[in-house]
Each structure stands twice: as C-alpha cells, then as structure tokens.
Motif scaffolding. Structure first.
Motif, PDB file in Angstrom:
ATOM      1  N   PRO A  70       0.825  -1.221   0.000  1.00 34.30           N
ATOM      2  CA  PRO A  70       0.000   0.000   0.000  1.00 34.30           C
ATOM      3  C   PRO A  70       0.855   1.267   0.000  1.00 34.30           C
ATOM      4  CG  PRO A  70       0.066  -0.948   2.197  1.00 34.30           C
ATOM      5  CD  PRO A  70       0.753  -1.935   1.295  1.00 34.30           C
ATOM      6  N   THR A  71       0.273   2.357  -0.451  1.00 28.91           N
ATOM      7  CA  THR A  71       0.939   3.647  -0.360  1.00 28.91           C
ATOM      8  C   THR A  71       0.921   4.133   1.085  1.00 28.91           C
ATOM      9  OG1 THR A  71      -1.091   4.903  -0.734  1.00 28.91           O
ATOM     10  CG2 THR A  71       0.153   4.232  -2.695  1.00 28.91           C
ATOM     11  N   SER A  72       1.726   5.133   1.368  1.00 21.78           N
ATOM     12  CA  SER A  72       1.725   5.715   2.713  1.00 21.78           C
ATOM     13  C   SER A  72       0.359   6.300   3.038  1.00 21.78           C
ATOM     14  CB  SER A  72       2.805   6.790   2.819  1.00 21.78           C
ATOM     15  OG  SER A  72       4.091   6.238   2.637  1.00 21.78           O
ATOM     16  N   ALA A  73      -0.275   6.925   2.035  1.00 17.65           N
ATOM     17  CA  ALA A  73      -1.608   7.508   2.234  1.00 17.65           C
ATOM     18  C   ALA A  73      -2.637   6.429   2.532  1.00 17.65           C
ATOM     19  CB  ALA A  73      -2.018   8.309   1.006  1.00 17.65           C
ATOM     20  N   ALA A  74      -2.528   5.271   1.866  1.00 17.96           N
ATOM     21  CA  ALA A  74      -3.476   4.177   2.101  1.00 17.96           C
ATOM     22  C   ALA A  74      -3.327   3.617   3.514  1.00 17.96           C
ATOM     23  CB  ALA A  74      -3.265   3.067   1.063  1.00 17.96           C
TER      24      ALA A  74
END
Length: 324
Positions: A70-74
């Motif tokens: 996952p992305t950091s935002a996710a």
C-alpha cells in the motif's frame, strides 16, 4: 543502527524546516464541537462514547509499521478507519463525518518499501514539520547489472551490463564518494511535482518529463553490510529529500555497470525506530496508540507539556510536501 564512514557530519537536532504531508481530518469549528459531534456519532454514552472521547483527546507523534504494497496515504486511511470504527463513529461514506479525526503522516515511503512511518494525531500534526527535519535510516538491497525506469524492482528493465568485475573493495571505495554533502538528481518516477502533478503520474501518461536538476542532500553514514553478487546490502543514514533509489543507481554507474534497488526498509525516522516504536496493524487501537504517544513524545527534544497538547485546538490549514 547504520555504521560506516562519515564525512564529519552529524544528524541535526529536530528543528522545524520542512513541511509535512498531511490532510486536515477535522471538522470546521472549535475542538469541543468536533469532539461533541463525535460523541453523538458514537451513541452519546457507554463504552463507545468513552472510546471516542479518548480518541479525540489524543495528540502528538507516534510511529506505525508500513508493510509492502500500500501507499503511505493508504496506510494512513486504514489507520483512521480502524480508530473511528473502534470509537463507534459510523461514517458510511459520509466525508463530513469522516473528517472528525485529524491525522497525518510525515515522510512518504514508496509502495514497495516497508518500515517506520511517523504519524501525527490531533495537534501533533503540527509537529510533523519538526520530524521531517530529522535524519532517517534505511537498509537497502541493490542489484548489480540491471537498470530500470523506476530505479527499483517495480519498473521495466532499461539496461543490462556485466558486473563480474566488481569486487567488494570496489564497492566499499565507491561508497566514500556518496557520503557527506552531495548532489543528487531525483528519479523521474517520484512524488515530486510539476505544474501541480506528480512526475510519476506524468511519466505514466506518456508525457515528456525532464529530470529535476541535481539538488544538495546529506548522507551522514553509508556502509556495506553484505556483498553477494549481484546483490549488495547497504545501511544509509540521510537527511530529508534523499532518494535511496537514486543512490543505488548512481553507485552502479560509478562502478561502470548499472544497478537498481530491490528492497527498501526505513529502520529509523528521527528518534523513532522500527524495532521499538513502529506499531503493527494488530496494535492500531486507541489504547495502544495512547501508550505509544506517551513514550514517543518523551523522545522529542523541547517537548511541549502534555496538558498544552490536549487543550489547545487552533484551526489548521492542510499543507502538502513530498519528502522521501
């Protein structure tokens, strides 16, 4: 911790300087209004209401473990969802209700990277700009002989060169050239922006994008931990704005071959380490985070009083910064 040659530089004390990457996650109006609305969403009484009250009183910095994928935002969004669910705040896709909780992260990690992700909650989001000024430590695995368009294992192979001539001594000698204050060209596939859009987005659309000019970055220490050709493992401690992918690629070029990064783990960010402070998903609970905040906030120099953090709720403006 990373050990290796240094160029007579030491990590800075945590001082404001960079801007954090976070989004405002609280309702307009005063803090009391936001918390009272949260209490009503949680049913107005009982266990859920107490959990909600505790959640919205939390303020400060702590660290979570970001897994590969996952992305950091996710990761941040999942954390927020779990905390709101535990507090009994039912959003049901209602954006306004989901904005009760103010939370943000500092220091973006690539999707394929793992490790420490620093999170600010409540007024602690203001401290994200402080944490970004601190040093970061990484363990990176590089692959000799192959270059990719993204400079890591997620990209397409763009070049292949022999690497049999590279010795461990060659690699160790080259590392000295990348320690201290150096110039680095950021990768095209990055979160840096041009005309408001990420470079990686523009490249994926097939648009012609010029590389950003080289910029000064700082490497406090750099050491070779393992050399098993074509793989090599590095420990690096660096300042903000540094791209480990670019480092691995530049090392390959300096060795008259090419290289790409295969794995990356952030082992420390500021005072927060992977082993001691990064909460895994099974500990993303209100009580665990409250305990972590008590410990983590004591690690910051010049820590404001805990009372001050719980009682002041000035209006915030969402700001954005790419730091990696």
């Amino acid at each position: 911790s990373a050990k290796g040659r240094t160029a007579g530089v030491s990590p800075p004390s945590l001082k404001p300087g960079a801007r954090p990457n976070y989004v405002s996650q609280r309702l307009p109006g005063e803090g009391g209004r936001a918390r009272s609305m949260a209490g009503r969403e949680a049913g107005g009484g009982g266990v859920a209401a107490r959990a909600a009250q505790k959640l919205f009183s939390l303020s400060g910095l702590f660290a979570v473990y970001k897994p590969k994928g996952p992305t950091s935002a996710a990761v941040l969004n999942l954390l927020k969802e779990k905390l709101l669910a535990e507090a009994g705040v039912q959003t049901n896709g209602n954006k306004r209700k989901s904005q009760v909780l103010k939370i943000g992260h500092g220091g973006t990690l690539d999707s394929a990277a793992t490790g420490v992700l620093v999170v600010g909650i409540g007024k602690g989001t203001k401290l994200l700009k402080t944490i970004l000024a601190g040093s970061k430590k990484y363990t990176a695995i590089g692959l000799l002989g192959k270059a990719t368009d993204t400079l890591d294992a997620t990209g397409k192979v763009t070049e292949e060169k022999p690497y049999d001539q590279v010795t461990k001594r060659d690699l160790e000698n080259v590392l000295q050239k990348f320690t201290g204050d150096i110039m680095q060209v950021p990768p095209l596939y990055s979160a840096l922006k041009k005309d408001g859009e990420r470079l990686s987005t523009l490249v994926k659309r097939g648009e012609a994008v010029e590389a950003k000019p080289a910029r000064p970055v700082r490497v406090y220490s750099l050491s070779l931990q393992q050399f098993q050709p074509p793989l090599f493992t590095l420990d690096v401690e660096c300042g903000g704005g540094f791209y480990v992918r670019s480092l691995v690629s530049d090392i390959g070029k300096e060795l008259s071959t090419c290289a790409s990064m295969q794995e990356l783990t952030r082992t420390k960010h500021g005072p927060f380490t992977l082993e001691e402070h990064a909460l895994h998903e099974d500990k993303w609970t209100i009580d665990e985070i409250a305990r972590s905040l008590e410990h983590c906030m004591s690690l910051l120099p010049g820590e404001p009083s805990h009372k001050k953090f719980k009682t002041e709720h000035p209006e915030e403006t969402a700001v954005s910064c790419e730091d990696k």
